[in-house]
Design a protein around this motif. Structure first.
Motif, PDB file in Angstrom:
ATOM      1  N   THR A 202      70.000 -25.417  49.583  1.00  0.00           N
ATOM      2  CA  THR A 202      69.987 -26.527  50.089  1.00  0.00           C
ATOM      3  C   THR A 202      70.956 -26.305  51.494  1.00  0.00           C
ATOM      4  O   THR A 202      71.827 -25.946  51.527  1.00  0.00           O
ATOM      5  CB  THR A 202      71.054 -27.415  49.234  1.00  0.00           C
ATOM      6  N   CYS A 216      61.341 -30.276  50.637  1.00  0.00           N
ATOM      7  CA  CYS A 216      61.744 -31.419  50.565  1.00  0.00           C
ATOM      8  C   CYS A 216      63.361 -31.978  50.708  1.00  0.00           C
ATOM      9  O   CYS A 216      63.569 -33.060  51.161  1.00  0.00           O
ATOM     10  CB  CYS A 216      61.340 -31.976  49.200  1.00  0.00           C
ATOM     11  N   THR A 217      64.323 -31.165  50.048  1.00  0.00           N
ATOM     12  CA  THR A 217      65.542 -31.441  50.443  1.00  0.00           C
ATOM     13  C   THR A 217      65.957 -31.351  51.783  1.00  0.00           C
ATOM     14  O   THR A 217      66.804 -32.321  52.316  1.00  0.00           O
ATOM     15  CB  THR A 217      66.367 -30.199  49.839  1.00  0.00           C
ATOM     16  N   GLU A 218      65.465 -30.515  52.516  1.00  0.00           N
ATOM     17  CA  GLU A 218      65.914 -30.473  54.136  1.00  0.00           C
ATOM     18  C   GLU A 218      65.345 -31.710  54.772  1.00  0.00           C
ATOM     19  O   GLU A 218      65.919 -32.339  55.686  1.00  0.00           O
ATOM     20  CB  GLU A 218      65.386 -29.185  54.749  1.00  0.00           C
ATOM     21  N   HIS A 221      67.501 -34.660  54.056  1.00  0.00           N
ATOM     22  CA  HIS A 221      68.789 -34.702  54.559  1.00  0.00           C
ATOM     23  C   HIS A 221      68.542 -35.089  56.083  1.00  0.00           C
ATOM     24  O   HIS A 221      69.408 -35.805  56.568  1.00  0.00           O
ATOM     25  CB  HIS A 221      69.225 -33.178  54.422  1.00  0.00           C
ATOM     26  N   ILE A 236      69.301 -40.155  49.124  1.00  0.00           N
ATOM     27  CA  ILE A 236      68.200 -39.633  48.428  1.00  0.00           C
ATOM     28  C   ILE A 236      67.834 -40.111  47.214  1.00  0.00           C
ATOM     29  O   ILE A 236      68.859 -40.647  46.438  1.00  0.00           O
ATOM     30  CB  ILE A 236      68.743 -38.056  48.610  1.00  0.00           C
ATOM     31  N   TYR A 238      66.203 -38.471  43.816  1.00  0.00           N
ATOM     32  CA  TYR A 238      66.073 -36.904  43.347  1.00  0.00           C
ATOM     33  C   TYR A 238      65.200 -37.195  42.054  1.00  0.00           C
ATOM     34  O   TYR A 238      65.600 -38.127  41.134  1.00  0.00           O
ATOM     35  CB  TYR A 238      67.517 -36.541  42.853  1.00  0.00           C
ATOM     36  N   HIS A 252      61.767 -32.810  43.108  1.00  0.00           N
ATOM     37  CA  HIS A 252      61.619 -33.240  44.526  1.00  0.00           C
ATOM     38  C   HIS A 252      62.364 -34.213  44.797  1.00  0.00           C
ATOM     39  O   HIS A 252      63.138 -35.009  44.179  1.00  0.00           O
ATOM     40  CB  HIS A 252      60.256 -34.031  44.215  1.00  0.00           C
ATOM     41  N   THR A 253      62.889 -34.185  46.286  1.00  0.00           N
ATOM     42  CA  THR A 253      63.704 -35.408  46.753  1.00  0.00           C
ATOM     43  C   THR A 253      63.017 -35.965  47.900  1.00  0.00           C
ATOM     44  O   THR A 253      62.201 -35.514  48.566  1.00  0.00           O
ATOM     45  CB  THR A 253      64.952 -34.452  47.434  1.00  0.00           C
ATOM     46  N   ASP A 288      73.306 -37.689  48.867  1.00  0.00           N
ATOM     47  CA  ASP A 288      72.720 -36.149  49.126  1.00  0.00           C
ATOM     48  C   ASP A 288      72.447 -35.215  48.080  1.00  0.00           C
ATOM     49  O   ASP A 288      73.097 -35.573  47.054  1.00  0.00           O
ATOM     50  CB  ASP A 288      73.486 -35.562  50.560  1.00  0.00           C
ATOM     51  N   GLN A 289      71.991 -34.266  48.370  1.00  0.00           N
ATOM     52  CA  GLN A 289      71.615 -33.463  47.211  1.00  0.00           C
ATOM     53  C   GLN A 289      72.569 -32.595  46.579  1.00  0.00           C
ATOM     54  O   GLN A 289      72.831 -32.061  45.542  1.00  0.00           O
ATOM     55  CB  GLN A 289      70.493 -32.255  47.935  1.00  0.00           C
ATOM     56  N   SER A 290      73.817 -32.567  47.534  1.00  0.00           N
ATOM     57  CA  SER A 290      74.931 -31.713  46.808  1.00  0.00           C
ATOM     58  C   SER A 290      75.608 -32.598  45.539  1.00  0.00           C
ATOM     59  O   SER A 290      76.552 -31.936  44.856  1.00  0.00           O
ATOM     60  CB  SER A 290      76.055 -31.598  48.005  1.00  0.00           C
TER      61      SER A 290
END
Length: 336
Positions: A202, A216-218, A221, A236, A238, A252-253, A288-290
């Motif tokens: 990530t 997809c995550t990048e 973001h 985002i 998820y 997938h994000t 976000d993904q975090s």
């Protein structure tokens, strides 16, 4: 008796028919508009499951596990264009809601054991496409939007001078804020190279901007950072989607942008703006993904948690309705 000559004999008609059929096949496959097969899915019913193992290891004499719980987002909920028809969890559980409105699950292991403890969550979901006939023009009043969706953060650095300048450059020809979002989404799709080597990594928006690579995550973001830099609230989404429909399912994000009280989907991985096909299964909406995590709590005597692995995703399509790709008649006219 004199025989009349015919234009086509039986022997000549069959090869001619075969040539015509082959020509139609080639035209259908090579001269139809470029479209992802996912875009042709009108509805989909699928069984999605997440499974994982939790190792408990000895850390002294007479080890004794007492209690263990697992908190995870990994099971779909009802969202716009998505309905959960049936669901199940292998352990006793309780539902909770986070500050962003997402449901998460707390699994209770009543008798955890030394060694490997297995759990699984599954749901049967029906998904429809999301689309809007008339796009909005501006974000409207954003006072009620959570600050986490508007402000810069460690993963979404919308206040970076590099991000701000890039966002201004990308959107200079846009006439509305929605057109700005579309331009940003398309720029990320066009300029960031997809590399599956980053699937289990990530990276933040600024890293993605500087390195021009990711998954997809990048993509999500960087898209979120550019949108926020232009005053467009972004978060985002998820979930899961197929990279080679009907196969190739992966976590997938994508992105959701706020306009006039509605969150519009944007998927920079596939350049979808203000719409979403019926193969996106959504789990949660987050800053976000975090924020996507699995939290394990363990108590007992002389025990420790072993290393946790990525949850295993499986998706089985139960039913789907698809439309046929449409011929590009303009190309056909030019070829005629």
């Amino acid at each position: 008796m004199r025989r009349e000559k015919t234009l086509f004999s039986a022997k000549s008609i069959i090869p001619l028919v075969l040539v015509i059929v082959a020509g139609v096949f080639l035209f259908w496959n090579f001269y139809t508009p470029e479209v992802y097969r996912n875009d042709l899915v009108l509805s989909m019913t699928a069984n999605i499951s997440y499974s994982n193992t939790i190792p408990i290891i000895e850390a002294g004499d007479s080890p004794l596990p007492a209690n263990m719980s697992v908190i995870t987002y990994n099971i779909p909920s009802d969202f716009e264009a998505q309905v959960v028809l049936l669901s199940g969890i292998s352990e006793p559980y309780s539902f909770h809601t986070d500050k962003f409105g997402n449901k998460y699950k707390k699994l209770i292991f009543q008798n955890p054991e030394l060694g490997i403890n297995y759990y699984e969550l599954w749901a049967i979901v029906e998904v429809l496409p999301i689309s809007f006939e008339i796009p909005p023009t501006s974000v409207g009043n954003v006072n009620e939007v959570l600050s986490e969706y508007k402000e810069s953060s460690e993963m979404v650095q919308s206040d970076s001078s590099s991000i701000i300048l890039l966002a201004e450059e990308i959107t200079q020809e846009a006439e509305t804020q929605f057109e700005e979002a579309v331009a940003i989404n398309h720029w990320v799709y066009t300029n960031i190279n997809y590399d599956s080597a980053y699937i289990n990594v990530t990276n933040d928006a600024l890293w993605t901007y500087e390195n021009r690579v990711g998954v997809c995550t990048e993509y999500a973001h960087l898209t979120s950072a550019l949108m926020r830099a232009r005053g467009i609230p972004a978060r985002i989404a998820y979930g899961a989607a197929p990279y080679d429909y009907p196969d190739g399912w992966l976590p997938h994000t994508w992105v959701e942008a706020y306009f006039n009280g509605t969150w519009y989907p944007f998927d920079p991985t596939w350049d979808l703006s203000g719409r979403l096909d019926a193969t996106h299964i959504k789990i949660a909406s987050l800053p976000d993904q975090s924020y996507v995590f699995i939290n394990v709590t363990l108590s007992g005597k002389n025990i420790d948690l072993g290393s946790l692995s990525q949850s295993k995703l499986q998706v089985e399509i139960i039913d789907s309705k698809e439309e046929s790709p449409k011929l590009d008649w303009e190309i056909l006219r030019k070829l005629a």
